[in-house]
Write an enzyme that holds these catalytic residues in place. Structure first.
Site, PDB file in Angstrom:
ATOM      1  N   LEU A  47      45.231  37.394  49.206  1.00 29.69           N
ATOM      2  CA  LEU A  47      43.970  36.918  50.022  1.00 29.69           C
ATOM      3  C   LEU A  47      43.261  35.839  49.390  1.00 29.69           C
ATOM      4  O   LEU A  47      42.306  35.259  49.933  1.00 29.69           O
ATOM      5  CB  LEU A  47      43.199  37.885  50.452  1.00 29.69           C
ATOM      6  CG  LEU A  47      43.709  38.859  51.719  1.00 29.69           C
ATOM      7  CD1 LEU A  47      42.999  40.020  51.920  1.00 29.69           C
ATOM      8  CD2 LEU A  47      44.391  38.087  52.672  1.00 29.69           C
ATOM      9  N   PRO A 101      40.181  43.301  42.006  1.00 27.77           N
ATOM     10  CA  PRO A 101      39.794  44.634  42.421  1.00 27.77           C
ATOM     11  C   PRO A 101      39.438  44.402  43.993  1.00 27.77           C
ATOM     12  O   PRO A 101      39.479  45.381  44.481  1.00 27.77           O
ATOM     13  CB  PRO A 101      38.360  44.453  41.735  1.00 27.77           C
ATOM     14  CG  PRO A 101      37.697  42.860  41.505  1.00 27.77           C
ATOM     15  CD  PRO A 101      39.285  42.307  41.359  1.00 27.77           C
ATOM     16  N   CYS A 102      39.601  43.099  44.766  1.00 24.79           N
ATOM     17  CA  CYS A 102      39.464  43.288  46.250  1.00 24.79           C
ATOM     18  C   CYS A 102      40.293  44.036  46.972  1.00 24.79           C
ATOM     19  O   CYS A 102      39.987  44.933  47.913  1.00 24.79           O
ATOM     20  CB  CYS A 102      39.514  41.758  46.692  1.00 24.79           C
ATOM     21  SG  CYS A 102      38.521  40.840  46.047  1.00 24.79           S
ATOM     22  N   HIS A 103      41.829  44.192  46.497  1.00 25.92           N
ATOM     23  CA  HIS A 103      42.714  45.076  47.219  1.00 25.92           C
ATOM     24  C   HIS A 103      43.487  45.882  46.274  1.00 25.92           C
ATOM     25  O   HIS A 103      44.672  46.259  46.654  1.00 25.92           O
ATOM     26  CB  HIS A 103      43.342  44.297  48.007  1.00 25.92           C
ATOM     27  CG  HIS A 103      42.697  43.753  49.199  1.00 25.92           C
ATOM     28  ND1 HIS A 103      42.321  42.393  49.276  1.00 25.92           N
ATOM     29  CD2 HIS A 103      42.200  44.321  50.448  1.00 25.92           C
ATOM     30  CE1 HIS A 103      41.439  42.208  50.353  1.00 25.92           C
ATOM     31  NE2 HIS A 103      41.505  43.349  51.310  1.00 25.92           N
ATOM     32  N   GLY A 104      43.363  45.568  44.727  1.00 25.76           N
ATOM     33  CA  GLY A 104      44.027  46.242  43.667  1.00 25.76           C
ATOM     34  C   GLY A 104      45.292  45.656  43.279  1.00 25.76           C
ATOM     35  O   GLY A 104      46.076  46.471  42.717  1.00 25.76           O
TER      36      GLY A 104
END
Length: 184
Positions: free
Chosen positions: A125, A147-150
């Site tokens: 993203l 860290p937003c979605h791993g």
């Protein structure tokens, strides 16, 4: 009027020729006028001087120590430059391609094994992954972690785990000398 033409026929013939000439001239002038009116608009679509200046950047690599990463900006995006250690290079080269969601050999991602140059934008993203600064999480594979979605990237910037569909992008670059590159 020896050829049998009458004055009326002669005038009619020259009238048609004159009319054709006027049509042709008017059409040509219309084309020239339209081109002249459109050219400024077409020319305005070219990139401006400040954009062209940002299209490439030169970076001095000499101050970067082994194991260190730096971030520069190119075209408004962060670019990660990492001087990889021998262990990072070995890990990247020995990773089986079958284990990768977006298989790409390490040799295809670097010109010189010790230097890894990547656009630092997560391919999921568009976040900026962690792992550039000392103490930041580098994920499970020693590269970068978003860290937003791993999403986890390895020491070659290849996606190893998480929702990111592709590896971190390698920008176009060339080595100008052993210690300087030109990106873009």
């Amino acid at each position: 009027m020896a050829d049998g033409a009458t004055p009326a026929n002669s005038a009619q013939g020259s009238g048609e020729t004159r009319r054709e000439f006027l049509y042709l001239t008017a059409g040509a002038m219309t084309v020239v006028g339209a081109a002249g009116a459109l050219w400024p608009m077409i020319d305005s679509m070219n990139p401006s001087a400040d954009v062209l200046a940002l299209s490439s950047t030169e970076v001095d690599l000499s101050p970067i120590e082994e194991g260190q990463s730096v971030t520069i900006t190119w075209r408004g995006k962060p670019v990660f430059i990492r001087r990889r250690t021998g262990a990072e290079i070995n890990t990247a080269e020995e990773t089986p391609l079958a284990d990768l969601p977006d298989p790409q050999p390490d040799a295809d991602r670097v010109e010189k094994p010790e230097w890894l140059i990547l656009v630092g934008v997560c391919t999921h993203l568009g976040c900026v992954p962690l792992g550039q600064k000392t103490g930041e999480s580098r994920g499970e594979f020693g590269g970068w972690f978003c860290p937003c979605h791993g999403s986890h990237y390895d020491t070659s910037g290849r996606i190893r785990k998480g929702p990111a569909p592709k590896n971190l992008e390698v920008p176009p670059y060339v080595f100008l000398t052993d210690s300087s590159i030109k990106i873009g």
